[in-house]
Design an enzyme around this catalytic site. Structure first.
Site, PDB file in Angstrom:
ATOM      1  N   ASP A 105       0.825  -1.206   0.000  1.00 35.87           N
ATOM      2  CA  ASP A 105       0.000   0.000   0.000  1.00 35.87           C
ATOM      3  C   ASP A 105       0.861   1.259   0.000  1.00 35.87           C
ATOM      4  O   ASP A 105       2.025   1.244   0.407  1.00 35.87           O
ATOM      5  CB  ASP A 105      -0.964   0.023   1.180  1.00 35.87           C
ATOM      6  N   GLU A 166       0.222  -1.235   5.875  1.00 38.63           N
ATOM      7  CA  GLU A 166       1.316  -0.704   6.700  1.00 38.63           C
ATOM      8  C   GLU A 166       1.204   0.794   6.888  1.00 38.63           C
ATOM      9  O   GLU A 166       1.492   1.321   7.971  1.00 38.63           O
ATOM     10  CB  GLU A 166       2.664  -1.058   6.054  1.00 38.63           C
TER      11      GLU A 166
END
Length: 413
Positions: A105, A166
């Site tokens: 991400d 994350e």
């Protein structure tokens, strides 16, 4: 490159020739928007990464995120969606096992203006996630390729976690990270270096994100304000008291970040939501902050006669650079020296999955990714030469872990 064994030289030689392939991967992956809340983009990235890592062997699976709740702008608890996480496991011939982590991400949502790649100058690529951390995933992949192609291939077991959340504290992948960490002794995380010179992050502060829903009571602001309980004032009081924690504990950072609530001028606000972040330097700081927050919340609830519902936690515990961590840093530093690289480190207030791995008991170096900078902005860049440079560093580190160069958290070089 003095200090390299013949096995190491043979394993690292092909890495130079694969720089173009690594760059092609970064360019391809960075053209896919995989913001933390873009479920379709994250699913596309997970499939591409599974295919890219497949030639290494091992068992790959997509793991569903754990359920997570948050508080919305109206003060209601609502589910918080996260993408699925890619887990790959390849046991070695012995008990030694290393955990490698990265995140697919980025901080750039689907509607963000920063979606394209461009060359800032020769060898410097600008683009969303090129450094943080699609470049790092390319480095990880090439390092594992070099390890498995070497005479040491199969000696060291490894597990890869490429998570989808994350950048939003790994709330959906925290249980997976903890589960895998229990089977490993060391960890390598492929965040970009702490600066463009290649410095590693040493100690890290911890981080906790919290949201409080404050329920007051509405009333007419002119006729009977005394019958109301002003949730907005309570939220402001809570923000000020939380902010004051850092004056009592200088090693603590506190950031009240946002208040939602309120309405027409003639209505006492009955609902407000406060969001804040706390960053402790040490585990003692975290314990103190947890107790202080509980006391402050109780005081504000009593003072304003409101009800307060809190979500959040210290999802990233502090990561001090203790003796156990220094052993692995020394090993990486020695690998760098044998490759002609001067590897240093410095402490940082930023957090990442390395915090979680260290809290699970692993020795971990969490900035094994590319050299670059300006991450989390539309100026993010990657220094292309660092793809091969850091792939060699990571591959050599893995080979020396396979040889047992790290013993009980200390470098045996």
């Amino acid at each position: 490159m003095q200090g390299l064994s013949e096995i190491e030289r043979r394993a690292l030689e092909p890495v130079d020739a694969r720089g173009a392939d690594m760059l092609a991967n970064v360019e391809s992956w960075s053209r896919i928007n995989s913001g933390s809340r873009n479920m379709a983009g994250l699913a596309e990235m997970a499939d591409l990464l599974a295919a890219a890592f497949a030639p290494l062997g091992g068992t790959a699976e997509l793991r569903d995120p754990a359920p997570v709740e948050t508080i919305d702008e109206d003060g209601r608890r609502v589910p918080l969606a996260h993408g699925r996480n890619l887990h790959i496991s390849r046991p070695g011939r012995g008990n030694a096992r290393v955990m490698l982590t990265g995140h697919m991400d980025t901080v750039f949502p689907k509607d963000h203006h920063f979606q394209d790649l461009k060359w800032l100058e020769d060898g410097v690529l600008n683009g969303p996630g090129v450094a943080d951390m699609k470049g790092g995933i390319a480095v990880m992949l090439e390092a594992l390729r070099a390890l498995e192609a070497s005479d040491l291939g199969g000696r060291l077991g490894w597990e890869v976690v490429l998570n989808a959340d994350e950048e939003v504290s790994s709330l959906g992948s925290a249980l997976l990270l903890a589960e895998v960490a229990q089977r490993c002794q060391t960890g390598l995380t492929f965040e970009p270096s702490a600066d463009p010179e290649g410095t590693l992050a040493g100690g890290r502060k911890g981080s906790g994100n919290f949201a409080a829903s404050i329920a007051g009571r509405a009333a007419h602001a002119g006729r009977n304000p005394e019958d109301g309980r002003n949730a907005l004032v309570a939220a402001a009081d809570l923000a000020v008291r939380l902010d004051a924690m850092k004056t009592k504990r200088p090693t603590l950072s506190v950031n009240p970040a946002k208040i939602d609530g309120g309405g027409p001028n003639n209505v006492v606000p009955e609902m407000a939501v406060l969001r804040w972040n706390v960053r402790p330097l040490t585990p003692d700081d975290q314990a103190w902050a947890e107790a202080a927050q509980e006391e402050i919340l109780a005081e504000v609830a009593a003072r304003h006669d409101v009800k307060i519902d809190v979500t959040g936690s210290f999802a990233r515990p502090p990561k001090p650079l203790d003796e156990k961590q220094r052993g692995l840093f020394d090993l990486v530093k020695g690998c760098g020296s044998d490759l002609g690289l001067n590897i240093g480190w410095k402490d940082t207030g930023g957090v990442c999955d390395g915090n979680n791995l260290a809290a699970a008991g692993l020795a971990v170096v969490d900035t094994m990714g590319v050299r670059g900078g300006a991450i989390h902005s539309d100026r993010e860049f990657m220094i292309v030469d660092s793809l091969t440079e850091r792939a060699k560093l990571a591959a050599l580190t893995l080979m020396r872990l396979a040889e047992g160069r790290l013993i009980e958290g200390r470098s045996a070089q």
